[in-house]
Design an enzyme around this catalytic site. Structure first.
Site, PDB file in Angstrom:
ATOM      1  CG  HIS A   1      -1.943   0.939   1.366  1.00  0.00           C
ATOM      2  ND1 HIS A   1      -1.745   2.249   1.736  1.00  0.00           N
ATOM      3  CD2 HIS A   1      -3.278   0.817   1.164  1.00  0.00           C
ATOM      4  CE1 HIS A   1      -2.903   2.882   1.757  1.00  0.00           C
ATOM      5  NE2 HIS A   1      -3.851   2.039   1.406  1.00  0.00           N
TER       6      HIS A   1
ATOM      7  CB  CYS B   1      -3.689   3.214  -1.648  1.00  0.00           C
ATOM      8  SG  CYS B   1      -4.935   4.463  -1.409  1.00  0.00           S
TER       9      CYS B   1
ATOM     10  CE  LYS C   1      -7.575  -0.004   6.183  1.00  0.00           C
ATOM     11  NZ  LYS C   1      -8.005   0.316   4.845  1.00  0.00           N
TER      12      LYS C   1
HETATM   13  N1  PMP Z   1      -1.946  -0.605   4.646  1.00  0.00           N
HETATM   14  C1  PMP Z   1      -2.899  -1.360   4.109  1.00  0.00           C
HETATM   15  C2  PMP Z   1      -2.576  -2.762   3.672  1.00  0.00           C
HETATM   16  C3  PMP Z   1      -4.182  -0.844   3.971  1.00  0.00           C
HETATM   17  O1  PMP Z   1      -5.150  -1.601   3.435  1.00  0.00           O
HETATM   18  C4  PMP Z   1      -4.447   0.478   4.389  1.00  0.00           C
HETATM   19  C5  PMP Z   1      -5.815   1.082   4.233  1.00  0.00           C
HETATM   20  N2  PMP Z   1      -6.377   0.908   2.963  1.00  0.00           N
HETATM   21  C6  PMP Z   1      -3.409   1.206   4.959  1.00  0.00           C
HETATM   22  C7  PMP Z   1      -2.168   0.629   5.078  1.00  0.00           C
HETATM   23  C8  PMP Z   1      -3.614   2.595   5.470  1.00  0.00           C
HETATM   24  O2  PMP Z   1      -4.484   2.591   6.551  1.00  0.00           O
HETATM   25  P1  PMP Z   1      -5.087   3.940   7.147  1.00  0.00           P
HETATM   26  O3  PMP Z   1      -5.615   4.708   5.959  1.00  0.00           O
HETATM   27  O4  PMP Z   1      -6.163   3.477   8.056  1.00  0.00           O
HETATM   28  O5  PMP Z   1      -3.972   4.635   7.851  1.00  0.00           O
END
Ligand code: PMP
Length: 398
Positions: free
Chosen positions: A120, A356, A219
């Site tokens: 990500h 992302c 999440k």
């Molecule tokens: N890492 C992963 C694997 C994710 O799925 C996400 C959220 N899509 C994030 C990091 C970032 O998380 P947050 O936006 O809650 O900080």
């Protein structure tokens, strides 16, 4: 704590009814953010309506009670991943947790970080901003991080190996213990991005041998704006503070300031007090079901969804068979945004885009995918609706 509930793809209604915002909506975007069970909503409401006060500063009773709840949430969050309370820093989310480590970890003459092709952006950009040279481990044909390749690629210039414990696009589950061994054999540290793992799998940082572990509350059926960084205490307590302000100091004068130990050193300012209460309620809720049961439930749904989707002509599936709760796909000749728009028309919410993870899209050779992701409340009706919706997509674009 409620008694453990056995989940199966067709008997999740008792769980589903606990989610007032789900109802008969086919919400298949839990990997982006989870819907909230009533227990979490009630905990947040009561914390504001009945118990609210600041933490760590007030001498009056309500403040000391709220401080107790804030620290109890820290204990619950640390236990959830197999750590100790003093190893757990509250952050805004996984993104902030990874940024904290990337910025504050002394490089000790090692200027490289080893990531993977499925990360990500939250586990790529912070390292670039912190001045690291990035190397990316390739994937196996079914979309797992290739640890044989990682073993060859890691050198003593790598300060950190930082991998997703579960991919947010492919659902692939990392052999985290082996990743830790690979890192430590070269004197590197292992950070795991646990955003998608913590809601779906039992996690134990001690048996993995991880050094840092990042995750987000939203999440995990909890509120947004609260997340966690777990770190091995010796490492965490050696990091310099990154944001200055109240609550993180020992003594302040105009000449010099001294700081509290970890974790408080990293929690400058009034924290997201009620966020921690909601997170704690969410942790109690998932533990009431058990993460083993949630994992088994989501795995059965993944198997069912993959079997159904692979039976539709022109649908390409990405990721391994045993993905954790996540199925990415494309319909031939249809942009995933169009797929998701038509699915929305029939009451099915999926995510479409690069998730992302633009470097992963480059590796897959597609601009985007559609992604269905499951949660404890998901059931076979969601998959049936997804399949009907995709048939509709094919009729419209056929
Ligand atoms: N890492 C992963 C694997 C994710 O799925 C996400 C959220 N899509 C994030 C990091 C970032 O998380 P947050 O936006 O809650 O900080």
């Amino acid at each position: 704590m409620t008694a453990p509930v056995r989940l199966s793809p067709n008997s999740a209604l008792d769980v589903r009814s606990q989610f007032p915002a789900v109802g008969d909506w086919h919400y298949l975007d839990s990997a982006a953010t989870a819907q909230k069970p009533q227990a979490v909503i009630d905990a947040i409401t009561e914390a504001y309506a009945r118990d609210y006060a600041t933490v760590h500063r007030g001498v009056y009773q309500r403040s000391s009670e709220m401080t107790g709840r804030y620290e109890a949430a820290r204990t619950a969050a640390s236990k959830l991943v197999g750590g100790q309370p003093n190893e757990l820093v509250f952050t805004r989310g996984a993104t902030e947790a990874i940024n904290l480590v990337a910025r504050q970890l002394p490089k000790d003459g090692r200027n490289r970080v080893l990531l993977s092709q499925l990360e990500h952006h939250s586990n790529i950009v912070p390292w670039q901003l912190a001045g690291y040279e990035v190397d990316a481990v390739p994937l196996t044909p079914d979309g797992c991080i290739d640890l044989d390749a990682a073993e060859v690629m890691v050198t003593d210039e790598h300060r950190v190996i930082s991998f997703a414990h579960v991919s947010n696009v492919l659902g692939s589950i990392l052999d985290a213990k082996r990743a830790a061994e690979i890192a430590h054999a070269k004197g590197a540290l292992l950070l795991l991005d646990g955003c998608q793992a913590v809601p779906r799998l039992p996690v134990d940082v001690a048996s993995i041998g991880a050094d840092f572990y990042a995750f987000s509350g939203h999440k995990l059926y909890g509120p947004t704006g609260i997340g966690c960084l777990w770190g091995r205490y010796d490492l965490l307590n050696a990091l310099p503070p990154w944001q200055g302000g109240g609550s993180m100091i020992d003594r302040v004068t105009f000449e010099r300031t001294t700081f509290l130990d970890a974790p408080m050193r990293f929690e400058a300012g009034t924290p997201h007090i009620v966020g921690t209460v909601g997170l704690h309620a969410a942790i109690d809720w998932v533990e009431g079901l058990s993460l083993e049961a949630i994992h088994a439930h989501e795995s059965a749904l993944v198997a069912e969804a993959r079997a159904a989707l692979s039976g539709i002509d022109g649908v390409t599936l990405y990721g391994p068979e045993d993905s954790a709760g996540i199925v990415s796909f494309n319909v031939d000749g249809v942009h995933p945004h169009d797929t998701a728009t038509i699915l929305d028309d029939v009451g099915v919410a999926v995510r479409a885009g690069h998730h992302c993870a633009q470097p992963l899209m480059d590796v897959l050779g597609v601009p985007a995918t559609a992604r269905a992701s499951f949660a404890a409340h998901s059931d076979s009706s969601d998959i049936e609706a997804l399949v009907c919706g995709i048939e509709q997509v094919k009729r419209i674009f056929g």
